[in-house]
Write a protein that holds these residues in place. Structure first.
Motif, short mmCIF file in Angstrom:
data_model
loop_
_atom_site.label_atom_id
_atom_site.label_comp_id
_atom_site.label_asym_id
_atom_site.label_seq_id
_atom_site.Cartn_x
_atom_site.Cartn_y
_atom_site.Cartn_z
N HIS A 45 34.24 41.11 45.72
CA HIS A 45 33.44 42.26 45.39
C HIS A 45 34.26 43.08 44.32
CE1 HIS A 45 30.40 41.30 48.05
NE2 HIS A 45 31.29 40.94 49.12
N GLU A 46 33.72 44.11 43.75
CA GLU A 46 34.30 44.99 42.96
C GLU A 46 35.47 45.55 43.33
OE1 GLU A 46 33.27 48.47 39.72
OE2 GLU A 46 31.83 47.55 40.77
N SER A 47 35.16 46.06 44.76
CA SER A 47 36.28 46.92 45.39
C SER A 47 37.76 46.07 45.62
CB SER A 47 35.81 47.47 46.62
OG SER A 47 35.36 46.56 47.43
N THR A 48 37.47 44.96 46.28
CA THR A 48 38.81 44.27 46.53
C THR A 48 39.37 43.90 45.10
OG1 THR A 48 37.22 42.32 46.52
CG2 THR A 48 37.68 43.38 48.62
N ALA A 49 38.79 43.24 44.17
CA ALA A 49 39.25 43.01 42.86
C ALA A 49 40.10 44.01 42.24
CB ALA A 49 38.15 42.45 41.89
N ARG A 50 39.38 45.32 42.42
CA ARG A 50 40.11 46.42 41.71
C ARG A 50 41.40 47.06 42.39
NH1 ARG A 50 36.19 49.61 41.78
NH2 ARG A 50 36.64 50.51 43.74
N LEU B 296 47.43 46.70 42.60
CA LEU B 296 48.81 46.39 43.22
C LEU B 296 49.69 45.44 42.07
CD1 LEU B 296 47.51 45.24 46.84
CD2 LEU B 296 48.79 47.20 45.93
N LEU B 297 48.92 44.60 41.29
CA LEU B 297 49.79 44.04 40.28
C LEU B 297 50.31 44.99 39.12
CD1 LEU B 297 47.43 40.71 40.33
CD2 LEU B 297 49.77 41.21 41.50
N ILE B 298 49.79 46.04 38.84
CA ILE B 298 50.42 47.05 37.92
C ILE B 298 51.60 47.71 38.25
CG2 ILE B 298 49.72 48.54 36.22
CD1 ILE B 298 46.72 48.04 36.57
N LEU B 299 52.68 47.02 37.72
CA LEU B 299 53.81 47.60 38.15
C LEU B 299 54.78 48.47 37.13
CD1 LEU B 299 55.59 44.47 39.78
CD2 LEU B 299 54.36 46.46 40.74
N PRO B 300 55.25 49.59 37.11
CA PRO B 300 55.71 50.37 36.04
C PRO B 300 56.81 49.60 35.48
CG PRO B 300 56.31 51.31 38.16
CD PRO B 300 55.24 50.24 38.35
#
Length: 221
Positions: free
Chosen positions: A29-34, A39-43
């Motif tokens: 669903h949209e909540s799990t995909a977001r 989590l994959l966006i690393l600084p």
């Protein structure tokens, strides 16, 4: 139709429902995909985010600094000074290993150029031998060997391999090589076969499984 009858009918219909043959498809669903995207966006590292447009030096050191001891000896020239360093380090490690009776290979921080051969240990640090050391004797001549055969064949029950080995000062394996009491071996085999016939089903299956595993040992090589 009363309420009790309706509830009973629903229970019967739910109990007789056939299971679905369609494969179970997992949906996201949209909540799990977001959540996963977040989590994959690393600084990015601070050194890769310049504050100005002018060229500047990027300092991003490795996890560990390189060392001269990481170069194997076979890749060094013959006149390289690091060969003498390796020899001195190996001699010092061997001396320290002899003092503490451990190998330099097992110690932490060992360089890659260290030899894999274990240093000699002093005999004082070794455990006591399981069997008393002895020297092989070749003192039996043809007459004594013939005497061993005569005694073994005359009375196998009295002159066993253990008693003959003690009498003539040889090993039981040598007595078995010189003479074999076939009648006694056949009688012992028949006794063992009679014992195996009295085994139960579980013990017989366990022994058959053990023999099957023994046959598979050689095939795994």
């Amino acid at each position: 139709m009363s309420a009790a009858s309706k509830s009973l009918l629903r229970t019967c219909v739910a109990g007789t429902r056939q299971p679905s043959l369609l494969p179970h498809v997992q949906t996201r669903h949209e909540s799990t995909a977001r959540r996963h995207k977040k989590l994959l966006i690393l600084p990015a590292a601070p050194s890769y985010n310049p504050s100005s447009h002018s060229p500047q030096l990027v300092f991003n050191p490795p996890s560990a600094a390189p060392s001269v001891y990481h170069t194997p000896v076979k890749f060094l020239p013959k006149d390289d000074s690091r060969r003498a360093m390796y020899s001195a380090a190996a001699a010092q490690a061997n001396a320290a290993a002899l003092r503490r009776q451990t190998s330099p290979v097992a110690s932490p921080g060992t360089p890659l150029s260290a030899g894999s051969r274990l240093p000699p240990r002093p005999s004082a640090g070794l455990p006591s031998p399981v069997r008393k050391p002895y020297e092989k004797k070749y003192h039996l001549d043809a007459a004594k060997i013939e005497e061993i055969r005569r005694l073994r064949l005359s009375d196998p029950e009295q002159w066993t391999r253990v008693r003959l080995a003690e009498k003539f000062g040889c090993s039981q394996f040598f007595v078995g090589m010189v003479v074999q009491a076939r009648e006694k071996a056949r009688r012992v085999a028949m006794e063992q076969e009679g014992m195996r016939e009295r085994w139960g089903k579980r013990r017989r299956e366990a022994r058959e499984e053990r023999e099957r595993r023994k046959e598979l040992w050689g095939r795994d090589l």
